[in-house]
Enzyme design. Structure first.
Site, short mmCIF file in Angstrom:
data_model
loop_
_atom_site.label_atom_id
_atom_site.label_comp_id
_atom_site.label_asym_id
_atom_site.label_seq_id
_atom_site.Cartn_x
_atom_site.Cartn_y
_atom_site.Cartn_z
N ASN A 182 5.00 -3.15 -8.32
CA ASN A 182 4.73 -4.04 -7.25
C ASN A 182 6.36 -4.02 -6.68
O ASN A 182 7.22 -4.01 -7.30
CB ASN A 182 4.11 -5.31 -7.28
CG ASN A 182 4.70 -6.12 -8.39
OD1 ASN A 182 5.29 -5.61 -9.35
ND2 ASN A 182 4.80 -7.43 -8.18
N ILE A 183 6.48 -3.95 -5.24
CA ILE A 183 7.75 -4.15 -4.60
C ILE A 183 7.66 -4.93 -3.50
O ILE A 183 7.01 -4.89 -2.62
CB ILE A 183 8.01 -2.57 -4.07
CG1 ILE A 183 8.26 -1.87 -5.13
CG2 ILE A 183 9.64 -2.74 -3.50
CD1 ILE A 183 8.23 -0.21 -4.89
N ASN A 241 9.27 -8.11 -0.73
CA ASN A 241 10.13 -8.13 0.20
C ASN A 241 10.45 -9.62 0.97
O ASN A 241 9.53 -10.22 0.89
CB ASN A 241 9.41 -7.34 1.34
CG ASN A 241 10.63 -7.00 2.57
OD1 ASN A 241 10.62 -7.85 3.45
ND2 ASN A 241 11.12 -5.95 2.42
N ALA A 242 11.68 -9.63 1.28
CA ALA A 242 11.97 -11.13 1.52
C ALA A 242 11.23 -11.63 2.82
O ALA A 242 11.00 -12.66 3.07
CB ALA A 242 13.27 -11.20 2.17
N TYR A 271 8.22 -10.82 3.07
CA TYR A 271 6.78 -11.13 2.32
C TYR A 271 5.77 -9.86 2.80
O TYR A 271 5.09 -9.27 1.87
CB TYR A 271 6.08 -12.39 2.84
CG TYR A 271 6.90 -13.63 1.97
CD1 TYR A 271 8.14 -13.43 1.56
CD2 TYR A 271 6.30 -14.67 2.09
CE1 TYR A 271 8.63 -14.28 0.85
CE2 TYR A 271 6.99 -15.87 1.52
CZ TYR A 271 8.23 -15.77 0.90
OH TYR A 271 8.74 -16.62 0.26
N GLU A 298 -0.44 -0.52 -7.66
CA GLU A 298 -1.65 0.61 -7.58
C GLU A 298 -1.53 1.24 -6.38
O GLU A 298 -1.24 2.64 -6.69
CB GLU A 298 -2.79 -0.21 -7.45
CG GLU A 298 -3.43 -1.13 -8.54
CD GLU A 298 -2.95 -2.52 -8.37
OE1 GLU A 298 -1.77 -2.84 -8.04
OE2 GLU A 298 -3.88 -3.40 -8.56
N CYS A 308 -6.14 -2.57 -2.35
CA CYS A 308 -5.85 -1.44 -3.31
C CYS A 308 -7.11 -0.61 -3.68
O CYS A 308 -7.26 0.43 -3.91
CB CYS A 308 -5.16 -1.98 -4.71
SG CYS A 308 -3.30 -2.23 -4.28
N1 THU Z 1 0.08 -7.45 -7.09
C1 THU Z 1 -0.10 -6.16 -7.54
O1 THU Z 1 1.00 -5.37 -7.59
N2 THU Z 1 -1.31 -5.62 -7.69
C2 THU Z 1 -2.52 -6.53 -7.49
O2 THU Z 1 -3.49 -5.91 -7.60
C3 THU Z 1 -2.18 -7.76 -7.16
C4 THU Z 1 -1.09 -8.23 -6.93
C5 THU Z 1 1.39 -7.72 -6.64
C6 THU Z 1 1.64 -8.13 -5.21
C7 THU Z 1 2.78 -9.20 -5.28
O3 THU Z 1 3.84 -8.56 -5.52
C8 THU Z 1 2.42 -9.99 -6.60
O4 THU Z 1 1.51 -9.21 -7.23
C9 THU Z 1 1.80 -11.31 -6.45
O5 THU Z 1 0.67 -11.27 -5.52
#
Ligand code: THU
Length: 145
Positions: free
Chosen positions: A50-51, A53-54, A56, A63, A101
């Protein structure tokens, strides 16, 4: 899920790859670290984290990072994905893919056979088909192009 659907999937390798990718998570705002590893029909593995950002809303999940990396390299059909997510530190929970996702997976997979693995470790995981997680989904065939 019918256990035969997972028999030809390298589950431990996928989970290990997702764990490795989780280390790269950029999550300074939520502190929630996620890694994913997707298996193409040709048995290649692409990983993502997950990436955040400020601002949001530009945040992208692990995924989708993994799937978009694969698609952008020319791989469009997938067999399985492993997801490992938890607040910073040890993995203490199963992280199920968000709705967005699941919809992205639906675009590039056969929902009845695509396997979603949520894992705490290589030994401790649960597996579902995408149809179980996204029943009656809307997909490319609805547009009949
Ligand atoms: N996030 C994911 O990367 N995959 C998911 O299936 C659920 C949520 C991330 C998004 C965000 O960076 C953090 O988890 C909290 O929601």
């Amino acid at each position: 899920m019918d256990a035969s659907k997972i028999s030809d999937i390298p589950v431990a390798e996928l989970i290990r790859s997702a764990m490795e990718a989780r280390k790269k998570a950029y999550a300074p705002y939520s502190g929630y670290m996620v890694g994913a590893a997707v298996l193409t029909n040709e048995l290649r593995i692409y990983t993502g984290c997950n990436i955040e950002n400020a601002a949001y809303t530009p945040t992208v999940c692990a995924e989708r990072t993994a799937i978009f990396k694969a698609v952008s390299e020319g791989w469009r059909r997938f067999k399985a994905i492993a997801v490992v997510g938890s607040p910073k530190g040890d993995v203490t929970q199963y992280a199920f893919p968000c709705g967005v996702c699941r919809q992205v997976m639906r675009e590039f997979a056969d929902a009845d056979n695509f396997v979603v693995i949520v894992a705490k470790s290589e030994q401790d995981y649960q597996a579902f088909t995408l149809s179980e997680l996204l029943p009656e989904g809307f997909g490319p065939e609805n547009l009949n192009l």
